[in-house]
Design an enzyme around this catalytic site. Structure first.
Site, PDB file in Angstrom:
ATOM      1  N   GLU A 160       0.861  -1.190   0.000  1.00 13.30           N
ATOM      2  CA  GLU A 160       0.000   0.000   0.000  1.00 13.30           C
ATOM      3  C   GLU A 160       0.889   1.229   0.000  1.00 13.30           C
ATOM      4  OE1 GLU A 160      -3.007   0.140   3.082  1.00 13.30           O
ATOM      5  OE2 GLU A 160      -2.843   2.329   3.231  1.00 13.30           O
ATOM      6  N   GLU A 165      -2.568  11.029   3.363  1.00 14.15           N
ATOM      7  CA  GLU A 165      -3.564  10.788   4.398  1.00 14.15           C
ATOM      8  C   GLU A 165      -3.633  12.026   5.270  1.00 14.15           C
ATOM      9  OE1 GLU A 165      -4.168   6.521   6.109  1.00 14.15           O
ATOM     10  OE2 GLU A 165      -2.004   6.889   5.960  1.00 14.15           O
TER      11      GLU A 165
END
Length: 283
Positions: A160, A165
């Site tokens: 990932e 974020e």
């Protein structure tokens, strides 16, 4: 919803080439031993969100629900993801992903999670998006990549890459991370970027990576702030195969915590564009 975002967009690139800026900044970058990187100039895919209505179905599909196991996508998230226009649509030249507080299919919030799985996947390249983020405790927007072999090699073995974020109650900070075997969840290899004298919820910013063999470089508005290489991770390097794109706004979960009495809804992440480039020598 505040409609102050509605304006005539300039579709030309808002910032210089990330590679060019990187070369200017590399001597002052906080990372050590910065890699020599490839030039990713060949545009492979671009969604400028110029067509009103549903997102382009030749690029985007959806994750629906509370996760395969009904556990909030493994993070104890509180939302139910839908493909309804209330949660995801293209309007006035932007993609809108909207989190709402409402009772729906047993959940107390709804939102949307778009992905290019099965439609567009690429190994290496420059991935970037121009985004305005929402604000509020418990909001967890992200622009990220997931390995296209996750059905066979269960996460985190598939890998990932979190391009961006963000925690909604920390509007000046974003994170760039990787997850893999031996360095996932709370043990991910990550670095924070703090925006000087500004906030990510009051204007648009370009979030991007340049990814090649044995390096991933992270940028905000063309500023290189993080580099991750095989020497930085505590397990196997699994970033040598195609990945697909995900864009979502989660509500609650183990990372941001739950919304509180000061969190107002609806909250929307606005995306101006998504662009992916490649280098034909690598791709």
């Amino acid at each position: 919803m505040n409609n102050s975002y509605i304006h005539k967009k300039t579709k030309a690139l808002q910032f210089p080439s990330l590679l060019f800026v990187m070369l200017l900044l590399i001597s002052s970058c906080e990372t050590d031993d910065a890699q020599t990187v490839a030039t990713f100039t060949d545009l492979v895919i671009a969604d400028e969100f110029d067509t009103e209505g549903a997102p382009n179905s030749s690029i985007w599909t959806y994750d629906i629900g509370r996760g395969p196991n009904g556990d909030g996508w493994g993070n104890q998230e509180l939302q139910y993801y839908t493909d309804r226009t209330e949660n995801v649509k293209v309007e006035n030249g932007f993609l809108l992903i909207t989190a709402k507080e409402e009772s729906f299919e047993g959940a107390t919030y709804t939102s949307a999670r778009l992905k290019t799985q099965g439609l567009f996947e690429q190994k290496y390249g420059r991935f970037e998006a121009r985004i305005r983020l929402p604000y509020g405790k418990g909001l967890w927007p992200a622009f990220w990549l997931l390995g296209n072999d996750c059905d066979q090699n269960i996460w985190p073995q598939c890998g990932e890459i979190d391009v961006m974020e963000y925690l909604g109650d920390s509007p000046t900070k974003v994170f760039g991370s990787v997850h893999g075997p031996g360095y996932s969840a709370g043990e991910a290899e990550t670095k924070e970027y703090s925006l000087p004298n500004d906030r990510f919820d009051t204007g648009f910013h370009v979030f991007g990576i340049e990814w090649g063999p044995e390096y991933i470089n992270y940028y905000v508005d063309g500023n290189l702030y993080n580099q991750i290489t095989p020497d930085d991770v505590s397990g196997e390097w699994v970033f040598d195969h195609p990945f697909y794109i995900i864009m979502n706004v989660a509500v609650g979960g183990s990372f941001p915590g739950s919304p509180n009495e000061e969190t107002t809804f609806p909250q929307t992440m606005l995306v101006d564009y998504v662009r992916v480039y490649k280098n034909n020598r690598l791709n």
